[in-house]
Design a protein around this motif. Structure first.
Motif, PDB file in Angstrom:
ATOM      1  N   GLN A 199       0.822  -1.210   0.000  1.00 59.11           N
ATOM      2  CA  GLN A 199       0.000   0.000   0.000  1.00 59.11           C
ATOM      3  C   GLN A 199       0.857   1.262   0.000  1.00 59.11           C
ATOM      4  N   LEU A 200       1.937   1.252   0.780  1.00 59.50           N
ATOM      5  CA  LEU A 200       2.818   2.424   0.807  1.00 59.50           C
ATOM      6  C   LEU A 200       3.495   2.646  -0.535  1.00 59.50           C
ATOM      7  N   GLN A 201       3.952   1.559  -1.166  1.00 60.98           N
ATOM      8  CA  GLN A 201       4.693   1.681  -2.413  1.00 60.98           C
ATOM      9  C   GLN A 201       3.797   1.983  -3.606  1.00 60.98           C
ATOM     10  N   GLN A 202       2.592   1.435  -3.635  1.00 62.32           N
ATOM     11  CA  GLN A 202       1.731   1.561  -4.811  1.00 62.32           C
ATOM     12  C   GLN A 202       0.684   2.670  -4.698  1.00 62.32           C
ATOM     13  N   GLN A 203       0.367   3.093  -3.491  1.00 59.31           N
ATOM     14  CA  GLN A 203      -0.689   4.105  -3.338  1.00 59.31           C
ATOM     15  C   GLN A 203      -0.159   5.387  -2.701  1.00 59.31           C
ATOM     16  N   VAL A 204       0.520   5.265  -1.565  1.00 59.83           N
ATOM     17  CA  VAL A 204       0.919   6.458  -0.834  1.00 59.83           C
ATOM     18  C   VAL A 204       2.075   7.174  -1.527  1.00 59.83           C
ATOM     19  N   ARG A 205       3.112   6.425  -1.918  1.00 63.39           N
ATOM     20  CA  ARG A 205       4.277   7.083  -2.511  1.00 63.39           C
ATOM     21  C   ARG A 205       3.940   7.808  -3.815  1.00 63.39           C
TER      22      ARG A 205
ATOM     23  N   GLU B  16       7.871  22.181   2.718  1.00 67.25           N
ATOM     24  CA  GLU B  16       6.886  21.473   3.524  1.00 67.25           C
ATOM     25  C   GLU B  16       6.393  20.215   2.808  1.00 67.25           C
ATOM     26  N   ALA B  17       6.189  20.313   1.500  1.00 65.00           N
ATOM     27  CA  ALA B  17       5.755  19.142   0.736  1.00 65.00           C
ATOM     28  C   ALA B  17       6.856  18.090   0.674  1.00 65.00           C
ATOM     29  N   SER B  18       8.118  18.530   0.551  1.00 64.11           N
ATOM     30  CA  SER B  18       9.235  17.577   0.491  1.00 64.11           C
ATOM     31  C   SER B  18       9.424  16.843   1.810  1.00 64.11           C
ATOM     32  N   ARG B  19       8.972  17.446   2.900  1.00 62.92           N
ATOM     33  CA  ARG B  19       9.109  16.800   4.196  1.00 62.92           C
ATOM     34  C   ARG B  19       8.309  15.496   4.257  1.00 62.92           C
ATOM     35  N   GLN B  20       7.233  15.407   3.506  1.00 62.12           N
ATOM     36  CA  GLN B  20       6.425  14.195   3.498  1.00 62.12           C
ATOM     37  C   GLN B  20       7.206  12.993   2.961  1.00 62.12           C
ATOM     38  N   ARG B  21       8.154  13.267   2.051  1.00 59.66           N
ATOM     39  CA  ARG B  21       8.943  12.167   1.489  1.00 59.66           C
ATOM     40  C   ARG B  21       9.797  11.501   2.562  1.00 59.66           C
ATOM     41  N   HIS B  22      10.378  12.283   3.459  1.00 61.23           N
ATOM     42  CA  HIS B  22      11.179  11.701   4.536  1.00 61.23           C
ATOM     43  C   HIS B  22      10.307  10.894   5.498  1.00 61.23           C
ATOM     44  N   ASP B  23       9.135  11.406   5.795  1.00 59.43           N
ATOM     45  CA  ASP B  23       8.212  10.652   6.660  1.00 59.43           C
ATOM     46  C   ASP B  23       7.813   9.337   6.001  1.00 59.43           C
ATOM     47  N   LEU B  24       7.592   9.359   4.699  1.00 61.57           N
ATOM     48  CA  LEU B  24       7.230   8.134   3.986  1.00 61.57           C
ATOM     49  C   LEU B  24       8.405   7.163   3.943  1.00 61.57           C
ATOM     50  N   ASP B  25       9.615   7.663   3.716  1.00 61.87           N
ATOM     51  CA  ASP B  25      10.799   6.786   3.715  1.00 61.87           C
ATOM     52  C   ASP B  25      10.951   6.082   5.061  1.00 61.87           C
ATOM     53  N   LEU B  26      10.737   6.813   6.142  1.00 62.29           N
ATOM     54  CA  LEU B  26      10.857   6.222   7.468  1.00 62.29           C
ATOM     55  C   LEU B  26       9.781   5.172   7.693  1.00 62.29           C
ATOM     56  N   ARG B  27       8.574   5.458   7.231  1.00 59.23           N
ATOM     57  CA  ARG B  27       7.484   4.488   7.389  1.00 59.23           C
ATOM     58  C   ARG B  27       7.751   3.226   6.572  1.00 59.23           C
ATOM     59  N   GLU B  28       8.256   3.375   5.362  1.00 58.80           N
ATOM     60  CA  GLU B  28       8.577   2.203   4.544  1.00 58.80           C
ATOM     61  C   GLU B  28       9.681   1.369   5.184  1.00 58.80           C
ATOM     62  N   ALA B  29      10.682   2.032   5.753  1.00 58.53           N
ATOM     63  CA  ALA B  29      11.753   1.293   6.430  1.00 58.53           C
ATOM     64  C   ALA B  29      11.204   0.517   7.624  1.00 58.53           C
ATOM     65  N   GLU B  30      10.303   1.116   8.380  1.00 53.18           N
ATOM     66  CA  GLU B  30       9.700   0.427   9.521  1.00 53.18           C
ATOM     67  C   GLU B  30       8.924  -0.806   9.075  1.00 53.18           C
ATOM     68  N   VAL B  31       8.117  -0.660   8.027  1.00 55.80           N
ATOM     69  CA  VAL B  31       7.302  -1.778   7.555  1.00 55.80           C
ATOM     70  C   VAL B  31       8.190  -2.868   6.954  1.00 55.80           C
ATOM     71  N   SER B  32       9.223  -2.476   6.208  1.00 60.83           N
ATOM     72  CA  SER B  32      10.131  -3.463   5.627  1.00 60.83           C
ATOM     73  C   SER B  32      10.858  -4.242   6.723  1.00 60.83           C
ATOM     74  N   ALA B  33      11.296  -3.560   7.777  1.00 57.61           N
ATOM     75  CA  ALA B  33      11.944  -4.251   8.891  1.00 57.61           C
ATOM     76  C   ALA B  33      10.966  -5.186   9.597  1.00 57.61           C
ATOM     77  N   ALA B  34       9.729  -4.737   9.772  1.00 56.40           N
ATOM     78  CA  ALA B  34       8.721  -5.600  10.392  1.00 56.40           C
ATOM     79  C   ALA B  34       8.463  -6.847   9.556  1.00 56.40           C
ATOM     80  N   GLN B  35       8.492  -6.692   8.235  1.00 56.74           N
ATOM     81  CA  GLN B  35       8.302  -7.836   7.350  1.00 56.74           C
ATOM     82  C   GLN B  35       9.446  -8.834   7.478  1.00 56.74           C
ATOM     83  N   GLN B  36      10.678  -8.329   7.548  1.00 59.24           N
ATOM     84  CA  GLN B  36      11.831  -9.219   7.695  1.00 59.24           C
ATOM     85  C   GLN B  36      11.823  -9.918   9.054  1.00 59.24           C
ATOM     86  N   ARG B  37      11.415  -9.215  10.095  1.00 59.26           N
ATOM     87  CA  ARG B  37      11.327  -9.851  11.414  1.00 59.26           C
ATOM     88  C   ARG B  37      10.276 -10.956  11.404  1.00 59.26           C
ATOM     89  N   ALA B  38       9.138 -10.672  10.811  1.00 55.48           N
ATOM     90  CA  ALA B  38       8.078 -11.688  10.754  1.00 55.48           C
ATOM     91  C   ALA B  38       8.522 -12.904   9.952  1.00 55.48           C
TER      92      ALA B  38
END
Length: 338
Positions: free
Chosen positions: A272-278, A304-326
């Motif tokens: 969802q993050l990669q195909q819809q949010v990004r 201000e708009a560019s700041r959203q990209r950093h927030d999204l990068d951090l969220r994707e890293a969190e989800v990717s790490a959660a996927q690898q842990r699972a």
């Protein structure tokens, strides 16, 4: 073997008796089989320790990758927020901004800078844990994760995972062997109803004729004690081993279900993050840049708009790490790589 001796004292003749308990011979096969099953159970259980170590190393590897990625993203975000705070200050100095805007931008920049500083300390903590699991010393070569963990393969149906875990988990096999060992020990205890049955050789001094030897049999009669206590304990151990096996099987199924659900949840969130949010975030950044080039908005809106990209990068890293842990937990739960 036992060797009782009666010494010749006074008119009492010299006598000794040699006895060899033969129950050790007919019980030997069952005792060896039970002992071998115990060895197999322990050896199989050691394999599970290896799987646990692999899981722990993979989790520490993922944690280090995420900690380094988080530190980089937070540092970039801190730099951007610093630019926003500086731009807000310039607007205020020029008479276009307000003190509230400057205060909010400065507080946001300082807060994010503190997060970036703390993230660097988190990297060292996670790196030390991975070194410990790998058996490396602190003075060994630098340890850094430069490659993102590969994307996990498609997950098979959960029914297939249940079958895989039942046939591959070493601790489940060890529990099954323990049940067999307990059953063999129960058979062995039942064979000890006659606690001692020993052939004997009696040698005795008989008057002036010298020493005379003769065979005999030494046996304990099981009237009051028929080894009931040990037999009951061995039977209870069989029941206990069986219930431990059933409990372990239920726990393995729970581990598979839990890890499977977490892996699916993380995979869905990442898609969802990669195909819809990004795409939406990238589109908003492009629109803001085009509007700034046309003179419709100021540079602060673009930042201000560019700041959203950093927030999204951090969220994707969190989800990717959660996927690898699972995935690490799931592969440990089924006892093999998927």
């Amino acid at each position: 073997p036992s060797f009782p001796t009666l010494f010749a004292v006074g008119p009492k003749p010299f006598e000794f008796l040699l006895a060899w308990p033969i129950e050790e011979l007919w019980q030997r096969k069952q005792r060896v089989k039970a002992a071998q099953l115990n060895v197999d159970s322990v050896a199989t259980g050691l394999v599970q320790n290896g799987l646990n170590l692999i899981r722990d190393v993979r989790l520490a590897y993922t944690d280090l990758w995420f900690a380094e990625a988080r530190a980089r993203i937070l540092q970039d975000s801190s730099d951007l927020r610093g630019r926003i705070a500086a731009f807000a200050q310039k607007r205020r100095d020029a008479g276009d901004g307000t003190g509230l805007e400057v205060s909010l931008a400065r507080a946001d920049s300082q807060s994010n800078a503190e997060l970036a500083r703390m993230s660097l300390a988190d990297v060292e903590v996670v790196r030390a844990r991975l070194r410990y699991l790998l058996g490396l010393r602190q003075q060994d070569r630098p340890l850094s994760i430069a490659v993102q963990p590969s994307a996990p393969p498609p997950l098979p149906p959960i029914s297939v995972l249940f079958e895989t875990a039942a046939s591959n988990r070493p601790d489940l096999r060890a529990a099954e062997i323990s049940v067999q060992a307990a059953a063999e020990k129960a058979k062995w205890e039942r064979s000890q109803v006659l606690a001692m049955l020993a052939p004997t050789l009696s040698i005795k001094e008989v008057g002036t004729e010298g020493l005379r030897a003769g065979p005999g049999l030494n046996m304990e009669i099981p009237i009051l004690s028929r080894n009931q206590g040990r037999i009951s304990r061995a039977d209870a151990e069989v029941v206990r081993s069986g219930k431990l096996y059933a409990a372990l099987r239920a726990r393995i199924e729970h581990e598979v279900v839990d890890a499977y659900a977490r892996a699916q949840q993380a995979q869905t969130a990442l898609i969802q993050l990669q195909q819809q949010v990004r795409p939406a975030v990238e589109q908003s950044i492009q629109l803001s840049q085009r509007a700034y080039e046309n003179g419709d908005i100021i540079l602060l809106s673009v930042l201000e708009a560019s700041r959203q990209r950093h927030d999204l990068d951090l969220r994707e890293a969190e989800v990717s790490a959660a996927q690898q842990r699972a995935l690490a937990e799931l592969e440990r739960a089924v006892g093999k790589s998927l």
